[in-house]
Design an enzyme around this catalytic site. Structure first.
Site, PDB file in Angstrom:
ATOM      1  N   SER A  28       1.180   9.776  -6.652  1.00  0.00           N
ATOM      2  CA  SER A  28       2.392   8.275  -7.060  1.00  0.00           C
ATOM      3  C   SER A  28       2.762   8.322  -5.397  1.00  0.00           C
ATOM      4  O   SER A  28       2.848   9.632  -4.229  1.00  0.00           O
ATOM      5  CB  SER A  28       3.529   8.850  -7.710  1.00  0.00           C
ATOM      6  N   LYS A  29       3.420   7.088  -4.846  1.00  0.00           N
ATOM      7  CA  LYS A  29       3.948   6.453  -3.597  1.00  0.00           C
ATOM      8  C   LYS A  29       4.985   7.333  -3.506  1.00  0.00           C
ATOM      9  O   LYS A  29       5.218   7.907  -3.055  1.00  0.00           O
ATOM     10  CB  LYS A  29       4.573   5.502  -4.848  1.00  0.00           C
ATOM     11  N   ARG A  30       5.542   8.149  -4.557  1.00  0.00           N
ATOM     12  CA  ARG A  30       6.990   8.408  -4.697  1.00  0.00           C
ATOM     13  C   ARG A  30       6.197  10.557  -3.238  1.00  0.00           C
ATOM     14  O   ARG A  30       7.529  10.274  -1.918  1.00  0.00           O
ATOM     15  CB  ARG A  30       8.335   9.234  -5.327  1.00  0.00           C
TER      16      ARG A  30
END
Ligand code: GLU
Length: 506
Positions: free
Chosen positions: A262-264
């Protein structure tokens, strides 16, 4: 044999994740390998999720990666338009056909009624309440209303949706090229909405109608769409169409631990998860991109190609043509692939050091231009040749070469402390005089001139080399001293030695 036609069908709901780029890449490789066609279709029927700039972002990303398409948004083709919002009118007829042949129905339930249904089921202990064979008989739809009541509701413009009528008690078979036969029991499916009274189809209807009309032969897409595949299989059947072949690609996983990348994860571990930089149009939040971080598109693509597909050999470095030649769906794995940011850097370093000097000089030249530094072309080329295998990312080209363009103004204190002795200025001065009388500035000759000087005067290598390097670059970094001198040339070398003698140690 029928022409192979595949498509990448993103929804413009935000920046394209690298997993999406990989989906596009596999479609592209598959099409090229089989001399087929690759299409770009924009699936923008869900207006509530539309994000301005996302479509442009998708197109620019594909362009940067070199993933070119034969038909699609921006270039047109025999099945234009390729943007679903512009095809709006044609979906309605298929929804009507499904109603007419008894495979879909009108539903008039209000949001409140739907909520009540869910609450009712939850209270009865149903974990995932849904609109299905179990509940549809209690709802307001054309199955529970009489024909006249239904007609009256439609005539009075009551908001409605059209839902598929999922058959009861049936095994639905999805044949997947990667996963084999996937059987799903119809009791696990809900009566998905296909069409809304605002005149827009949902993803499911628009997707299969377009895949059919655009003569798509293979649907290659992310694993997250596997749960929708049984519904799609039913829709093809109910519309009397031959379904395409399906291939659901495994997920890209976090570098550490499990779960979808994910972006995180990118923020947390310091690497981009998007091909290009993206500025969120609503929050202004900026996400980094591979392009802006200084990756070469080919390195990026090579790295992505191997995340999920393996060639069955030890080979890692592939030109695009080699990828096209080697790619096959049979060699795409079922399980997710861990993303490895270090491997991305490894590929970039590999491609950077293998670039022709001229191309490196263009990249470095762009950086210089931004900094307002002008240099002769030959000089730029020599520097590029010398430092390209020291750079991992494009900005490293500057970090590895700045001293060629800007003479040092300060000299690393640690190096000064360690090597700059009271006799150093005189020793460098003498060497400077020898260099003044030297005409041949090739690396080999400079090397033997310096070594000769050290030897003739009974000096230590370190004594001269470390201080000479300090004078030339301002620290203890860079390639061989003779190579640096050869590129800097006589004047600049002598000027820098003079400047160090005048300033260091004072
Ligand atoms: N519009 C879907 C997406 O955003 C396409 C899924 C598919 O390829 O069928 O991924």
């Amino acid at each position: 044999m029928k022409e192979i036609r595949v498509r990448f069908a993103p929804s413009p709901t935000g920046p394209l994740h690298i997993g999406g780029v990989r989906t596009a890449l596999y479609n592209y490789l598959f099409a090229r390998k089989h001399n087929g066609k690759f299409l770009l279709r924009i699936e923008d029927t869900d207006q509530t999720r539309y994000v301005p700039g996302a479509e442009e972002y998708i197109i620019e990303s594909l362009k940067w990666c070199g993933i070119d398409y034969d038909e699609g948004v921006g270039i047109g083709g025999p099945h234009a338009p390729y943007r679903q919002s512009e095809r709006k009118e044609l979906y309605k007829a298929y929804a009507a056909e499904l109603i007419n042949n008894g495979h879909a129905y009108y539903a008039f339930d209000t949001p409140e009624e739907l909520d009540q249904m869910r609450e009712r089921l939850k209270a009865k202990g149903v974990a995932t309440p849904q609109y299905d064979a179990f509940t549809r008989s209690e709802m307001v739809n054309s199955l529970t209303l009489s024909a006249d009541e239904t007609k009256a509701k439609l005539n009075s413009w009551s908001p409605y949706v059209i839902r598929i009528l999922i058959p009861e008690n049936e095994e639905i078979l999805v044949n997947d090229l990667i996963r084999g036969e996937v059987n799903v029991h119809s009791s696990r499916l809900d009566d998905k909405v296909l069409f809304k009274s605002d005149g827009m189809p949902t993803y499911h209807l628009a997707n299969i109608v377009d895949d059919h009309l655009m003569e798509i032969t293979h649907v290659i897409r992310g694993e997250e769409w596997l749960p929708s595949a049984p519904l799609h299989v039913l829709l093809y059947r109910y519309l009397g169409w031959q379904p395409p072949l399906f291939a659901h690609l495994p997920l890209l996983l976090k570098p550490d631990g499990n779960g979808k990348l994910s972006k995180r994860d990118g923020d947390r571990l310091g690497f981009p998860v998007f091909p290009l930089k993206w500025t969120d149009p609503f929050s202004g939040e900026i996400s980094s991109g591979y392009r802006e971080s200084g990756y070469l598109p080919h390195a990026f693509i090579n790295m992505l190609a191997l995340l999920g597909w393996n060639p069955g050999t030890e080979q890692e470095v592939f030109s695009i043509d080699e990828l096209i030649g080697a790619f096959s769906i049979e060699r795409v794995g079922k399980s997710g692939s861990k993303f490895d940011p270090e491997k991305a850097r490894w590929f970039n370093h590999h491609y950077m050091s293998g670039l022709p000097d001229k191309e490196v000089s263009i990249l470095l030249g762009n950086i210089l231009k931004e900094k307002g530094i002008e240099v002769a072309h030959e000089f730029l080329l020599s520097v590029s040749a010398m430092i390209k295998d020291r750079a991992v990312l494009i900005p490293d080209l500057w970090d590895q070469s700045h001293y060629f363009f800007v003479a040092p103004d300060s000299w690393d204190e640690k190096v000064v402390q360690k090597f700059w002795k009271p006799e150093t200025p005189a020793l460098l001065q003498k060497l400077s005089e020898i260099l003044t009388n030297t005409d041949d500035f090739t690396v080999d000759n400079i090397d033997s001139v310096i070594k000769g000087y050290i030897h003739d005067n009974g000096l230590g290598m370190g004594q001269i080399m470390n201080t000479l390097r300090l004078a030339l670059v301002g620290g203890s970094f860079g390639p061989g001293v003779s190579a640096i001198i050869s590129v800097l040339g006589k004047n600049e070398t002598l000027t820098r030695i003079d400047k160090a003698i005048a300033n260091v140690g004072n």
